[in-house]
Design an enzyme around this catalytic site. Structure first.
Site, PDB file in Angstrom:
ATOM      1  N   ARG A 175      -4.876  -1.780   9.142  1.00  0.00           N
ATOM      2  CA  ARG A 175      -6.173  -2.671   9.035  1.00  0.00           C
ATOM      3  C   ARG A 175      -5.623  -3.500   7.972  1.00  0.00           C
ATOM      4  O   ARG A 175      -4.718  -3.637   7.236  1.00  0.00           O
ATOM      5  CB  ARG A 175      -7.203  -1.646   8.375  1.00  0.00           C
TER       6      ARG A 175
ATOM      7  N   ASN B 258     -11.069  -2.661  -5.102  1.00  0.00           N
ATOM      8  CA  ASN B 258     -10.202  -1.928  -5.889  1.00  0.00           C
ATOM      9  C   ASN B 258     -11.115  -1.378  -7.493  1.00  0.00           C
ATOM     10  O   ASN B 258     -10.797  -0.580  -8.217  1.00  0.00           O
ATOM     11  CB  ASN B 258      -8.950  -2.225  -6.020  1.00  0.00           C
TER      12      ASN B 258
ATOM     13  N   ASP C 137       0.726  -1.333   0.118  1.00  0.00           N
ATOM     14  CA  ASP C 137       0.077   0.175  -0.067  1.00  0.00           C
ATOM     15  C   ASP C 137       0.801   1.333  -0.006  1.00  0.00           C
ATOM     16  O   ASP C 137       2.166   1.134   0.465  1.00  0.00           O
ATOM     17  CB  ASP C 137      -1.009  -0.164   1.292  1.00  0.00           C
ATOM     18  N   GLY C 138       0.522   2.129  -0.580  1.00  0.00           N
ATOM     19  CA  GLY C 138       0.980   3.586  -0.660  1.00  0.00           C
ATOM     20  C   GLY C 138       1.512   4.065  -1.770  1.00  0.00           C
ATOM     21  O   GLY C 138       2.141   5.249  -1.992  1.00  0.00           O
TER      22      GLY C 138
ATOM     23  N   ARG D 122      -0.040   7.729  -2.583  1.00  0.00           N
ATOM     24  CA  ARG D 122       0.574   8.786  -1.708  1.00  0.00           C
ATOM     25  C   ARG D 122       2.077   9.042  -1.864  1.00  0.00           C
ATOM     26  O   ARG D 122       2.345  10.334  -1.970  1.00  0.00           O
ATOM     27  CB  ARG D 122       0.326   8.468  -0.165  1.00  0.00           C
TER      28      ARG D 122
ATOM     29  N   SER E 244      -7.705  -5.376  -5.107  1.00  0.00           N
ATOM     30  CA  SER E 244      -8.857  -6.221  -4.417  1.00  0.00           C
ATOM     31  C   SER E 244     -10.138  -5.943  -5.025  1.00  0.00           C
ATOM     32  O   SER E 244     -10.305  -5.235  -5.984  1.00  0.00           O
ATOM     33  CB  SER E 244      -8.784  -5.076  -2.919  1.00  0.00           C
TER      34      SER E 244
ATOM     35  N   HIS F  13       2.297   3.476  -8.913  1.00  0.00           N
ATOM     36  CA  HIS F  13       2.091   2.203  -9.310  1.00  0.00           C
ATOM     37  C   HIS F  13       3.125   1.750 -10.295  1.00  0.00           C
ATOM     38  O   HIS F  13       3.634   0.442  -9.936  1.00  0.00           O
ATOM     39  CB  HIS F  13       0.836   1.873 -10.136  1.00  0.00           C
TER      40      HIS F  13
ATOM     41  N   GLU G 115       1.682 -13.185  12.380  1.00  0.00           N
ATOM     42  CA  GLU G 115       2.171 -11.995  12.747  1.00  0.00           C
ATOM     43  C   GLU G 115       1.966 -11.146  11.884  1.00  0.00           C
ATOM     44  O   GLU G 115       2.338 -10.944  10.880  1.00  0.00           O
ATOM     45  CB  GLU G 115       3.745 -12.373  13.091  1.00  0.00           C
TER      46      GLU G 115
ATOM     47  N   ARG H 285       2.551  -5.035   5.969  1.00  0.00           N
ATOM     48  CA  ARG H 285       1.358  -3.875   5.449  1.00  0.00           C
ATOM     49  C   ARG H 285       2.457  -2.580   5.345  1.00  0.00           C
ATOM     50  O   ARG H 285       2.850  -2.309   6.472  1.00  0.00           O
ATOM     51  CB  ARG H 285       0.154  -3.661   6.337  1.00  0.00           C
TER      52      ARG H 285
ATOM     53  N   ARG I  58     -12.166   1.964  -8.367  1.00  0.00           N
ATOM     54  CA  ARG I  58     -11.161   3.217  -8.559  1.00  0.00           C
ATOM     55  C   ARG I  58     -11.706   3.604  -9.968  1.00  0.00           C
ATOM     56  O   ARG I  58     -12.315   2.993 -10.569  1.00  0.00           O
ATOM     57  CB  ARG I  58     -10.058   2.585  -8.278  1.00  0.00           C
TER      58      ARG I  58
HETATM   59  C1  IPE Z   1      -5.390  -2.797  -0.025  1.00  0.00           C
HETATM   60  O1  IPE Z   1      -5.059  -1.310  -0.269  1.00  0.00           O
HETATM   61  C2  IPE Z   1      -5.403  -3.320  -1.445  1.00  0.00           C
HETATM   62  C3  IPE Z   1      -4.023  -3.546  -2.081  1.00  0.00           C
HETATM   63  C4  IPE Z   1      -3.000  -3.599  -1.547  1.00  0.00           C
HETATM   64  C5  IPE Z   1      -4.227  -4.343  -3.195  1.00  0.00           C
HETATM   65  P1  IPE Z   1      -6.167  -0.325  -0.480  1.00  0.00           P
HETATM   66  O2  IPE Z   1      -5.550   0.806  -0.512  1.00  0.00           O
HETATM   67  O3  IPE Z   1      -7.154  -0.730  -1.598  1.00  0.00           O
HETATM   68  O4  IPE Z   1      -6.966  -0.529   0.983  1.00  0.00           O
HETATM   69  P2  IPE Z   1      -7.402   0.555   1.894  1.00  0.00           P
HETATM   70  O5  IPE Z   1      -8.381   1.545   1.069  1.00  0.00           O
HETATM   71  O6  IPE Z   1      -6.451   1.659   2.386  1.00  0.00           O
HETATM   72  O7  IPE Z   1      -8.415  -0.162   2.846  1.00  0.00           O
HETATM   73  C1  IPE Z   2      -1.519   0.330  -3.331  1.00  0.00           C
HETATM   74  O1  IPE Z   2      -1.534   1.627  -3.328  1.00  0.00           O
HETATM   75  C2  IPE Z   2      -1.888  -0.540  -4.773  1.00  0.00           C
HETATM   76  C3  IPE Z   2      -3.166  -0.711  -4.941  1.00  0.00           C
HETATM   77  C4  IPE Z   2      -4.215  -0.827  -4.048  1.00  0.00           C
HETATM   78  C5  IPE Z   2      -3.445  -1.286  -6.196  1.00  0.00           C
HETATM   79  P1  IPE Z   2      -2.683   2.760  -3.470  1.00  0.00           P
HETATM   80  O2  IPE Z   2      -3.028   2.787  -4.736  1.00  0.00           O
HETATM   81  O3  IPE Z   2      -3.665   2.039  -2.452  1.00  0.00           O
HETATM   82  O4  IPE Z   2      -2.071   3.886  -2.958  1.00  0.00           O
HETATM   83  P2  IPE Z   2      -2.569   4.980  -1.742  1.00  0.00           P
HETATM   84  O5  IPE Z   2      -3.095   4.160  -0.566  1.00  0.00           O
HETATM   85  O6  IPE Z   2      -3.704   5.498  -2.305  1.00  0.00           O
HETATM   86  O7  IPE Z   2      -1.455   5.697  -1.186  1.00  0.00           O
HETATM   87 MG    MG Z   3      -4.190   2.347  -0.498  1.00  0.00          MG
END
Ligand code: IPE
Ligand code: IPE
Ligand code: MG
Length: 247
Positions: free
Chosen positions: A199, A73, A25-26, A29, A70, A42, A212, A193, A76
């Protein structure tokens, strides 16, 4: 690239998790911080995927499961979904040879029939090319949701009971596990994570009962080999009690 003691970064092989799962994740951001489009995040995230796959194989992790997309997702914007699908195809094309050479088997979990036809085709080709490999099993969670997985298992069990192939008394945790996508994969011992969110976002709900969990504030594109190795080292120090008392 083989996994032997000299290459596992000084980690004690007996204390390594057999199965590592990652919520990557991230990316968004990371891009936002740099005033870039989310897609750039990405793209950089895909480089981190390559790094983590390679490092896991080197160190001797047997199962690596990555949450790549997910069920949620799908909500989006279409342009972002389409960019993610293109990146996935590019990843599969660029990594196929490396997976073959490094004895990595590709596996997927999730509602993969919802993916675009060209992605499904690339997945099928990579799975076919790596099907006999047994060095590491790389599972990509694609269009995956833990609740959908449990509902699917319940549906299949209900069908089996209705048709008289199963008795309701047989529905134990062990039997239920056989109906999950992960029937052939041990539960993860370690879940990482990135990006600091505490979460699980519908990931492997059934399988992480005693996993863990390690949350790092690092954004996925900035996650490094060194941080990964530190997390693995930390895992080796944790006492896993499974509800019991250790003397
Ligand atoms: C979790 O990240 C799903 C993946 C890493 C593929 P998200 O960014 O979709 O989850 P939330 O919105 O923070 O819960
Ligand atoms: C995780 O990064 C990748 C996927 C969920 C596909 P995000 O796209 O969720 O990035 P943030 O959470 O918005 O930073
Ligand atoms: Mg995310």
């Amino acid at each position: 690239m083989k996994s032997d003691a000299s290459e596992n970064a000084g980690l004690d092989p007996s204390k390594l998790p057999a199965h590592v799962a990652v919520i990557m994740d991230g990316n968004g951001r990371w891009a936002k911080k740099r005033m870039l489009n989310r897609v750039k995040g990405h793209e950089r995230g895909a480089d981190t995927v390559r790094l983590v796959v390679r490092t896991s194989r080197e160190i001797g992790i047997r199962y690596l499961t990555l949450y790549a997309f997910s069920t949620e997702n799908w909500q989006r914007p279409e342009a972002e979904i389409s960019a993610l699908m293109t990146l996935l195809k590019r990843f599969l094309a660029s990594e196929k040879q490396e997976m073959v050479e490094n004895n990595i088997r590709l596996n997927t979990i999730g509602e993969t029939d919802r993916l675009p036809a060209d992605v499904r085709k690339a997945l099928a080709q990579s799975k076919e090319a790596t099907g006999a490999n047994d060095g590491m099993c790389l599972t990509l969670a694609l269009s995956y949701g833990g609740r959908a997985e449990i509902a699917r298992a319940a549906r299949e069990i209900a069908e089996a009971v209705k048709e008289g192939r199963m008795d309701p008394q047989e529905v134990t945790p062990q039997r239920l596990a056989e109906y999950m996508y992960t029937a052939q994969v041990p539960d993860p011992e370690l879940l990482i994570r990135t990006s600091g969110e505490f979460r699980v976002s519908n990931f492997l709900l059934w399988q992480i009962a005693y996993t863990e969990i390690f949350v790092t504030p690092t954004l996925w594109p900035e996650f490094t080999r060194d941080e990964y190795i530190e997390i693995l080292r930390d895992f080796g120090k944790r006492e896993r009690r499974f509800g019991r008392i250790m003397s």
